[in-house]
Design a protein around this motif. Structure first.
Motif, PDB file in Angstrom:
ATOM      1  N   LEU A 112       1.995  -3.323  15.251  1.00 53.11           N
ATOM      2  CA  LEU A 112       0.454  -3.571  15.117  1.00 53.11           C
ATOM      3  C   LEU A 112      -0.115  -2.976  13.650  1.00 53.11           C
ATOM      4  N   ILE A 113       0.608  -2.378  13.245  1.00 50.55           N
ATOM      5  CA  ILE A 113      -0.037  -1.510  11.615  1.00 50.55           C
ATOM      6  C   ILE A 113       1.114  -0.878  11.391  1.00 50.55           C
ATOM      7  N   ASN A 114       0.404  -2.107   9.620  1.00 50.92           N
ATOM      8  CA  ASN A 114       1.900  -1.506   8.866  1.00 50.92           C
ATOM      9  C   ASN A 114       1.650   0.020   8.034  1.00 50.92           C
ATOM     10  N   PRO A 115       2.403   0.939   8.887  1.00 46.98           N
ATOM     11  CA  PRO A 115       2.257   2.192   7.967  1.00 46.98           C
ATOM     12  C   PRO A 115       1.163   2.190   6.196  1.00 46.98           C
ATOM     13  N   ALA A 116       2.232   1.773   6.185  1.00 43.96           N
ATOM     14  CA  ALA A 116       1.776   1.428   3.876  1.00 43.96           C
ATOM     15  C   ALA A 116       0.596   0.872   4.074  1.00 43.96           C
ATOM     16  N   PHE A 117       0.285   0.426   4.739  1.00 40.14           N
ATOM     17  CA  PHE A 117      -1.011  -0.765   4.394  1.00 40.14           C
ATOM     18  C   PHE A 117      -2.387   0.463   4.986  1.00 40.14           C
ATOM     19  N   LEU A 118      -2.282   0.856   6.416  1.00 44.49           N
ATOM     20  CA  LEU A 118      -2.449   1.924   6.749  1.00 44.49           C
ATOM     21  C   LEU A 118      -3.650   3.151   5.624  1.00 44.49           C
ATOM     22  N   ALA A 119      -1.836   3.981   5.548  1.00 42.27           N
ATOM     23  CA  ALA A 119      -1.614   4.883   4.114  1.00 42.27           C
ATOM     24  C   ALA A 119      -2.968   4.871   2.696  1.00 42.27           C
ATOM     25  N   HIS A 120      -2.643   3.171   2.535  1.00 39.29           N
ATOM     26  CA  HIS A 120      -3.817   2.611   1.534  1.00 39.29           C
ATOM     27  C   HIS A 120      -5.393   2.446   1.741  1.00 39.29           C
ATOM     28  N   TYR A 121      -5.679   2.131   3.245  1.00 39.65           N
ATOM     29  CA  TYR A 121      -6.821   2.093   3.849  1.00 39.65           C
ATOM     30  C   TYR A 121      -6.961   3.192   3.622  1.00 39.65           C
ATOM     31  N   PHE A 122      -6.906   4.605   4.323  1.00 35.49           N
ATOM     32  CA  PHE A 122      -7.483   6.008   3.273  1.00 35.49           C
ATOM     33  C   PHE A 122      -7.772   6.751   2.223  1.00 35.49           C
ATOM     34  N   LYS A 123      -7.067   5.551   1.458  1.00 33.08           N
ATOM     35  CA  LYS A 123      -7.202   5.720  -0.539  1.00 33.08           C
ATOM     36  C   LYS A 123      -8.788   5.277  -0.966  1.00 33.08           C
ATOM     37  N   THR A 124      -9.308   3.930   0.229  1.00 32.81           N
ATOM     38  CA  THR A 124     -10.379   3.425  -0.444  1.00 32.81           C
ATOM     39  C   THR A 124     -11.775   4.192  -0.007  1.00 32.81           C
ATOM     40  N   PRO A 125     -12.643   3.495  -0.565  1.00 32.14           N
ATOM     41  CA  PRO A 125     -14.140   4.672  -0.384  1.00 32.14           C
ATOM     42  C   PRO A 125     -14.757   4.452   1.157  1.00 32.14           C
ATOM     43  N   GLU A 126     -14.335   3.563   1.488  1.00 28.27           N
ATOM     44  CA  GLU A 126     -14.902   2.833   3.091  1.00 28.27           C
ATOM     45  C   GLU A 126     -14.114   3.828   4.294  1.00 28.27           C
ATOM     46  N   PRO A 156      -9.189  -1.445   9.957  1.00 24.56           N
ATOM     47  CA  PRO A 156      -9.068  -2.630   9.891  1.00 24.56           C
ATOM     48  C   PRO A 156      -7.877  -3.579  10.433  1.00 24.56           C
ATOM     49  N   VAL A 157      -7.318  -4.437  11.144  1.00 29.67           N
ATOM     50  CA  VAL A 157      -6.060  -4.430  11.846  1.00 29.67           C
ATOM     51  C   VAL A 157      -5.949  -5.913  11.511  1.00 29.67           C
ATOM     52  N   PRO A 158      -5.861  -6.653  10.635  1.00 32.18           N
ATOM     53  CA  PRO A 158      -5.438  -7.910  10.101  1.00 32.18           C
ATOM     54  C   PRO A 158      -4.604  -8.500  10.832  1.00 32.18           C
ATOM     55  N   PRO A 159      -3.669  -9.894  10.895  1.00 36.42           N
ATOM     56  CA  PRO A 159      -2.088  -9.712  10.782  1.00 36.42           C
ATOM     57  C   PRO A 159      -1.447  -8.847  10.419  1.00 36.42           C
ATOM     58  N   LEU A 160      -0.007  -9.328  11.051  1.00 33.62           N
ATOM     59  CA  LEU A 160       1.095  -8.189  10.641  1.00 33.62           C
ATOM     60  C   LEU A 160       1.254  -8.804   9.037  1.00 33.62           C
ATOM     61  N   ALA A 161       1.047 -10.334   8.798  1.00 39.60           N
ATOM     62  CA  ALA A 161       1.898 -10.669   7.792  1.00 39.60           C
ATOM     63  C   ALA A 161       0.309 -10.243   7.027  1.00 39.60           C
ATOM     64  N   VAL A 162      -0.560 -10.303   6.760  1.00 40.62           N
ATOM     65  CA  VAL A 162      -1.337  -9.928   5.651  1.00 40.62           C
ATOM     66  C   VAL A 162      -1.244  -8.942   5.126  1.00 40.62           C
ATOM     67  N   GLN A 163      -1.140  -7.357   6.092  1.00 44.27           N
ATOM     68  CA  GLN A 163      -0.646  -6.021   5.937  1.00 44.27           C
ATOM     69  C   GLN A 163       0.571  -6.243   4.933  1.00 44.27           C
ATOM     70  N   SER A 164       1.150  -7.478   5.459  1.00 43.73           N
ATOM     71  CA  SER A 164       2.329  -6.752   4.398  1.00 43.73           C
ATOM     72  C   SER A 164       2.444  -7.126   3.241  1.00 43.73           C
ATOM     73  N   ARG A 165       1.900  -8.536   3.200  1.00 45.74           N
ATOM     74  CA  ARG A 165       1.509  -8.724   1.507  1.00 45.74           C
ATOM     75  C   ARG A 165       0.203  -8.393   0.620  1.00 45.74           C
ATOM     76  N   ILE A 166      -0.240  -7.909   1.003  1.00 48.10           N
ATOM     77  CA  ILE A 166      -1.224  -6.488   0.744  1.00 48.10           C
ATOM     78  C   ILE A 166      -0.440  -5.716   0.495  1.00 48.10           C
ATOM     79  N   VAL A 167       0.103  -4.348   1.033  1.00 42.98           N
ATOM     80  CA  VAL A 167       1.470  -3.958   0.763  1.00 42.98           C
ATOM     81  C   VAL A 167       2.188  -3.840  -0.080  1.00 42.98           C
ATOM     82  N   ARG A 168       3.279  -4.952  -0.364  1.00 47.74           N
ATOM     83  CA  ARG A 168       3.635  -6.117  -1.753  1.00 47.74           C
ATOM     84  C   ARG A 168       3.045  -5.935  -2.477  1.00 47.74           C
ATOM     85  N   HIS A 169       2.163  -6.445  -2.942  1.00 47.52           N
ATOM     86  CA  HIS A 169       1.183  -6.839  -3.902  1.00 47.52           C
ATOM     87  C   HIS A 169       0.581  -5.268  -5.077  1.00 47.52           C
ATOM     88  N   LEU A 170       0.184  -3.986  -3.917  1.00 48.99           N
ATOM     89  CA  LEU A 170       0.016  -2.599  -4.445  1.00 48.99           C
ATOM     90  C   LEU A 170       1.671  -1.715  -4.614  1.00 48.99           C
TER      91      LEU A 170
END
Length: 399
Positions: A112-126, A156-170
């Motif tokens: 359901l969730i990419n661990p790196a995506f979740l870790a990045h989320y907790f760095k955001t203001p939200e 937020p839990v977008p599709p895994l493909a979206v999460q992975s693309r965001i993580v790769r970009h970051l």
């Protein structure tokens, strides 16, 4: 103002927000500590600075606390400092370490969730706002993130493909920003080596050694302290980081009866920390400030040596061990460099022609560092700004 990046989900619907307990539940892998087995205890730094290893000791040292196993890809929160960004993703080096009861570990369901995506989320203001809101307590340092509040936080839990693309970009962006930092560091090291070579290398001539008593003269304290007056102090950082504007104090706040005024171009050091590289020339921004009698103040004989030469020489790490040798005292932290020993010290002094060349190069390197500072600031802001843009909207894209 930055615009949020909106990523369409298959049919353009909103990104689902799910409780953390459903996608990365809290896990408590209790470790029955063996008194003779060695364990590495970890902690999490505030301000998103990652995991660190506190200590590696035998199990017998942990008699006062329960231990919990941490595995790679766990999201680890400090329950007392989560509100300050003390949350991080466990890496390969952290696998098999232990945390105490204050370390809350969440195991991500990677279906359901990419661990790196979740870790990045907790760095955001939200994400940070949610951690603050979930940490109960009225006094900042007493705020505590409970296990129940942690599990109820929605993310937020977008599709895994979206999460992975965001993580790769970051990750790519982080790699590029690090490359820039590495390049700037290398350029500055080369510049330092060049300017130091004018003192320590011959460059076609031999630098004669001269006593500092020929190059500088000590001034005595010139300010009688008034208990009702304010005084702006200068200080000197250790490890060659130079002179800086320090605290503003009322005369009634300290016991010294006299102080010394410092002028731009003077040379100063604190007796107690000179051996650790706390020496330097007073910059223009500290002109007219004061120092305590624990700081000898020297006027530079500019006909014999330029202030820049002294500054470069005494901010060179290779020089500090010799200063430690001539600093009196047996306890390392109580060594004092007395003015008499300092004035007897000999240093290589290039010809004035070489010193003038050095000054010109030094001034150019200072301009270069100023430009680098601006680049570093922009570089440091790039990843946080990108994170904010990616996560700012409550709808995340997928082209």
């Amino acid at each position: 103002m930055t615009l949020p990046i909106r990523i369409e989900l298959g049919e353009g619907g909103p990104t689902p927000y799910l409780p953390l307990a459903e996608i990365a539940p809290l896990v408590r892998r209790v470790v029955a500590a063996d008194p003779e087995v060695t364990y590495t205890e970890l902690g999490v730094r505030s301000f998103n600075k990652g995991i660190f290893h506190r200590r590696t000791v035998k199990g017998a040292e942990f008699t006062w606390q329960e231990l919990y196993l941490v595995q790679k890809s766990d999201l680890v929160f400090s329950n007392i400092m989560a509100w300050e960004g003390a949350v991080a993703l466990a890496g390969a080096d952290d696998h098999g370490c232990v945390g105490n009861h204050r370390m809350l570990t969440c195991a991500c369901d990677e279906r359901l969730i990419n661990p790196a995506f979740l870790a990045h989320y907790f760095k955001t203001p939200e994400g940070m706002n949610k951690l603050v809101g979930a940490s109960s307590g009225t006094v900042a340092r007493n705020r505590t993130l409970t296990a129940a509040a942690l599990g109820k936080m929605t993310v937020p839990v977008p599709p895994l493909a979206v999460q992975s693309r965001i993580v790769r970009h970051l990750e790519l962006l982080a790699e590029k920003t690090q490359e820039i930092e590495t390049h700037l560091d290398a350029v500055e090291r080369d510049a330092q080596r060049l300017i130091r070579s004018y003192i320590f290398a011959s460059h076609g001539e031999r630098s004669a050694k001269r006593r500092l008593s020929e190059l500088v003269s000590q001034r005595q304290p010139d300010v009688a302290v008034d208990g009702t007056a304010q005084y702006r102090f200068a200080g000197v950082y250790s490890f060659g980081r130079g002179v800086f504007p320090s605290a503003v104090k009322m005369g009634s706040e300290f016991a010294y009866e006299r102080l010394s005024t410092v002028r731009a171009g003077d040379f100063i050091y604190p007796k107690l920390m000179a051996w650790e590289g706390a020496l330097g020339v007073v910059p223009a921004e500290c002109d007219g400030m004061v120092v305590s009698p624990e700081f000898p103040v020297f006027t530079v004989n500019t006909e014999a040596v330029l202030p820049e030469v002294l500054d470069i020489y005494f901010r060179t790490p290779d020089v500090w061990p010799t200063l430690a040798e001539i600093s009196g005292g047996t306890n390392a932290r109580r060594r004092r460099l007395q003015p008499s020993a300092f004035l007897s010290y000999e240093m290589p002094v290039p010809s004035m022609a070489k010193q003038l060349e050095l000054r010109a190069i030094y001034q150019r390197t200072q301009l270069l560092k100023a430009k680098h500072t601006a680049i570093r600031q922009a570089n440091a802001a790039l990843l946080p700004a990108t994170l904010e843009r990616v996560f700012a909207a409550t709808e995340v894209a997928h082209a």
